[in-house]
Design an enzyme around this catalytic site. Structure first.
Site, mmCIF file in Angstrom:
data_model
loop_
_atom_site.group_PDB
_atom_site.id
_atom_site.type_symbol
_atom_site.label_atom_id
_atom_site.label_comp_id
_atom_site.label_asym_id
_atom_site.label_seq_id
_atom_site.Cartn_x
_atom_site.Cartn_y
_atom_site.Cartn_z
ATOM 1 N N ARG A 10 -13.445 -76.992 -96.182
ATOM 2 C CA ARG A 10 -14.324 -77.768 -97.081
ATOM 3 C C ARG A 10 -13.659 -79.071 -97.527
ATOM 4 N NH1 ARG A 10 -18.079 -73.143 -100.011
ATOM 5 N NH2 ARG A 10 -19.075 -72.549 -98.046
ATOM 6 N N ASP A 113 5.358 -60.846 -97.618
ATOM 7 C CA ASP A 113 6.788 -60.638 -97.896
ATOM 8 C C ASP A 113 7.358 -61.655 -98.889
ATOM 9 O OD1 ASP A 113 6.544 -58.688 -95.980
ATOM 10 O OD2 ASP A 113 7.390 -59.898 -94.367
ATOM 11 N N GLY A 171 7.639 -50.215 -113.875
ATOM 12 C CA GLY A 171 8.571 -49.471 -114.732
ATOM 13 C C GLY A 171 9.392 -48.461 -113.953
ATOM 14 N N ARG A 229 9.770 -36.182 -103.945
ATOM 15 C CA ARG A 229 8.768 -36.447 -102.899
ATOM 16 C C ARG A 229 8.878 -37.910 -102.485
ATOM 17 N NH1 ARG A 229 8.242 -31.707 -103.361
ATOM 18 N NH2 ARG A 229 6.339 -30.474 -103.650
HETATM 19 O O1 F6P Z 1 5.643 -59.531 -92.475
HETATM 20 C C1 F6P Z 1 4.597 -58.844 -93.078
HETATM 21 C C2 F6P Z 1 4.679 -57.377 -92.810
HETATM 22 O O2 F6P Z 1 3.618 -56.736 -93.469
HETATM 23 C C3 F6P Z 1 6.003 -56.720 -93.180
HETATM 24 O O3 F6P Z 1 6.105 -56.478 -94.553
HETATM 25 C C4 F6P Z 1 5.937 -55.483 -92.322
HETATM 26 O O4 F6P Z 1 7.211 -54.984 -92.026
HETATM 27 C C5 F6P Z 1 5.270 -55.976 -91.076
HETATM 28 O O5 F6P Z 1 4.526 -57.121 -91.436
HETATM 29 C C6 F6P Z 1 4.366 -54.979 -90.413
HETATM 30 O O6 F6P Z 1 3.957 -55.503 -89.205
HETATM 31 P P1 F6P Z 1 2.994 -54.703 -88.225
HETATM 32 O O7 F6P Z 1 1.638 -54.679 -88.879
HETATM 33 O O8 F6P Z 1 2.995 -55.503 -86.975
HETATM 34 O O9 F6P Z 1 3.551 -53.340 -88.096
#
Ligand code: F6P
Length: 305
Positions: A10, A113, A171, A229
């Protein structure tokens, strides 16, 4: 990412510049998968997660021959400039075609990330953190009721930005990130001391690049005797309707990228510095490491006491 595309389209149209979208990222340039984008094409997408343009890994683009093919397609289709939205790989590709072929490019940081230098935030991080946080809040109910330790693994590739933010806001009693060495034994001792003080449940947030949640859970159980867990949140962190913060960020960055490119700038990535828009050379962005704020890490520990 959809909000960023909307911002680009846009803004460009307002400046009387036509826009096309390539499907499947660089792969779609090489295979000439392009669609015209008008104002209506980006209507109603601001609330959608993922990317309506789709995406793909493209090993061919890592080779010069693949990039030559892509440049040919761009020239054949009379494309004057390219806005590239993505993380490290996408931005590296953008820098390559800027440097090798002097093709006008503008990068927009998109990665949950948040590991891209030259911006305080990349698109998707806030949404991913909020999604993971909601999960941690829910997990805490079981941790509390059953008096258990929960080890929650979040994404982040080789970085701990998501983990640290989720640990602080959720937390958590401890956080493990790849950037800073940690002692699982020390964490176990802290959990035992906390139990003496009356704390009967705990959450440990683990960045996927630091350790596997299952291994940490086993270690904690073995060294404390507490019921434990693990929960690996996985790809739920990459989807869902974006937060207000992410939508506004993406719109602003998309608009800024379009404006910079149309004004003749190239080889840069747009970003935010605090609340202000900024732009940096891709060469700087790709050679600089974004670092963890150690104060935040200290705060997680202090708040756990
Ligand atoms: O870089 C983004 C991300 O989501 C990372 O946090 C993760 O390790 C990776 O991509 C997962 O990639 P894929 O979906 O190819 O497994």
């Amino acid at each position: 990412m959809n909000a960023a595309v909307r911002g680009v389209v846009r803004t460009a149209l307002a400046r009387k510049v036509d826009v096309v979208g390539f499907l499947h990222g660089y792969r779609g340039i090489i295979s000439e998968e392009l669609i015209p984008l008008n104002s209506m094409s980006v209507g109603g997408i601001i609330s959608q997660g993922g990317t309506t343009l789709r995406t793909a890994r493209c090993p061919e683009f890592r080779e010069r021959a693949g990039r030559e093919q892509a440049i040919q397609v761009l020239r054949d289709n009379e494309i004057d400039g390219l806005v590239v939205i993505g993380g490290d790989g996408s931005l590296t590709g953008a820098r390559a075609i800027h440097e090798e072929f002097a093709f006008p490019v503008m990068g927009v940081p998109g990665s949950i990330d948040n590991d891209i230098a030259g911006t305080d935030y990349s698109i998707g991080f806030d949404t991913a953190v909020n999604t993971a946080l909601q999960a941690v809040d829910k997990i805490r109910d079981t941790a509390y009721s059953h008096e258990r330790v929960f080890v929650v693994e979040v994404m982040g590739r080789a970085n701990g930005f998501i983990a640290l933010e989720v640990a602080l806001s959720g937390g958590a009693e401890a956080v493990l990130i790849p950037e800073i060495p940690f002692s699982l034994l020390e964490i176990c001792n802290n959990l035992k001391q906390a139990r003496v003080r009356g704390k009967r449940s705990s959450i440990i947030v683990v960045a996927e690049g630091a350790a596997r949640a299952g291994d940490v859970k086993d270690f904690v159980h073995k060294n404390t005797g507490f019921e434990a867990r693990e929960s690996v949140l996985g790809h739920m962190q990459r989807g869902g309707s974006p937060t207000t913060f992410d939508r506004v960020l993406a719109l602003r960055l998309g608009a800024h990228a379009a404006n910079r490119l149309i004004s003749g700038f190239s080889g840069e990535m747009v970003g935010v510095d605090g609340n202000d828009l900024c732009h940096n050379p891709l060469s700087y962005v790709l050679s600089t490491e974004r670092t963890i704020d150690p104060e935040k890490l200290l705060l997680v520990d202090m708040m756990a006491n």
